[in-house]
Scaffold this motif. Structure first.
Motif, PDB file in Angstrom:
ATOM      1  N   TYR A 132       0.837  -1.199   0.000  1.00  0.00           N
ATOM      2  CA  TYR A 132       0.000   0.000   0.000  1.00  0.00           C
ATOM      3  C   TYR A 132       0.876   1.255   0.000  1.00  0.00           C
ATOM      4  CZ  TYR A 132      -2.889   3.822   1.608  1.00  0.00           C
ATOM      5  OH  TYR A 132      -3.495   5.047   1.721  1.00  0.00           O
ATOM      6  N   PHE A 188       0.166   3.345  -3.272  1.00  0.00           N
ATOM      7  CA  PHE A 188      -0.963   4.260  -3.169  1.00  0.00           C
ATOM      8  C   PHE A 188      -0.842   5.328  -2.088  1.00  0.00           C
ATOM      9  CE2 PHE A 188      -2.676   0.076  -4.570  1.00  0.00           C
ATOM     10  CZ  PHE A 188      -3.018   0.437  -5.866  1.00  0.00           C
ATOM     11  N   SER A 189       0.126   5.234  -1.188  1.00  0.00           N
ATOM     12  CA  SER A 189       0.188   6.209  -0.098  1.00  0.00           C
ATOM     13  C   SER A 189       0.479   7.604  -0.634  1.00  0.00           C
ATOM     14  CB  SER A 189       1.271   5.802   0.915  1.00  0.00           C
ATOM     15  OG  SER A 189       2.559   5.907   0.342  1.00  0.00           O
ATOM     16  N   GLY A 243       3.441   6.847  -2.846  1.00  0.00           N
ATOM     17  CA  GLY A 243       2.710   6.011  -3.789  1.00  0.00           C
ATOM     18  C   GLY A 243       3.193   6.142  -5.227  1.00  0.00           C
TER      19      GLY A 243
END
Length: 233
Positions: free
Chosen positions: A139, A143-144, A148
């Protein structure tokens, strides 16, 4: 790739990921040709060896790229009516530069640290540890907000449209490409310092950007019906 991914800011500092990415992509691209000869496998092996000398973590790409060399050596060799010996010689041509690079790395490590397998990370506070929960690391890498991949390389969102078509058109290349990407994602997401410290974007998986750009090329190809229509016009 140049202006739509994190390659733009990563080309400026002294970090070595951009150089390693160049050699890994060169290794992949050389093996995608139709008329492969022994010199091409030697060049591909040289590129992979240089990637290892640039960054030892390039070893995570070796299983996929090594498999590519193995399959292409037999595929192109047998297609031209050559015997198994020719295919094996091509594999040796690929493997020799890689082996020499690994021997040099081991010798240099022994010279610096007194051990063939020492990397220098052992003396750092974080050490060598792969203790991050895989879902947390994935993650964070993908996507962070702070690291990300799709945040810092927004053009890669087009993968959701391009990848299915690319897989149908180039199944073997897709397998190898995704193998390289998966290797980096799994290993680096487990790494204790997966975030890579103060840097622009997900530095530890920077190398996957150039591989994920490749499938986007199919979005710029005309279909057979479009070419036929253009010809008639």
């Amino acid at each position: 790739y140049g202006i739509g991914t994190v390659a733009w800011p990563q080309s400026k500092p002294f970090f070595s990921e951009a150089t390693a990415a160049f050699f890994l992509l060169l290794c992949f691209a050389v093996q995608c040709g139709d008329c492969l000869k022994g010199k091409h496998f030697l060049l591909a092996g040289f590129a992979l060896g240089m990637a290892l000398l640039t960054r030892v973590d390039s070893v995570v790409a070796f299983p996929a790229l090594g498999l590519f060399a193995l399959l292409r050596a037999f595929e192109t060799g047998m297609r031209r009516g050559a015997d198994t010996r020719t295919a094996l010689l091509r594999i040796v041509a690929f493997a020799l530069p890689v082996i020499l690079a690994l021997v040099f790395i081991a010798g240099y490590n022994h010279f610096r640290f007194g051990s063939f397998t020492a990397t220098g990370y052992e003396d750092q506070e974080e050490g060598i540890a792969f203790e991050t929960p895989i879902l947390v690391g994935l993650y964070g890498q993908l996507f962070s907000a702070g690291k990300g991949l799709f945040v810092y390389s927004p053009v890669l969102i087009l993968l959701f449209w391009a990848l299915p078509r690319f897989v149908r058109k180039f199944p073997l290349q897709s397998l190898i490409l995704l193998g390289v990407v998966a290797g980096y994602l799994v290993v680096m997401s487990k790494w204790r310092n997966w975030a890579g410290g103060w840097c622009w974007g997900p530095r530890h998986i920077f190398q996957v950007n150039c591989f994920l750009i490749v499938p986007l090329g199919v979005l710029f190809q005309k279909t057979h019906s479009q070419r036929h229509s253009d010809t008639q016009e």
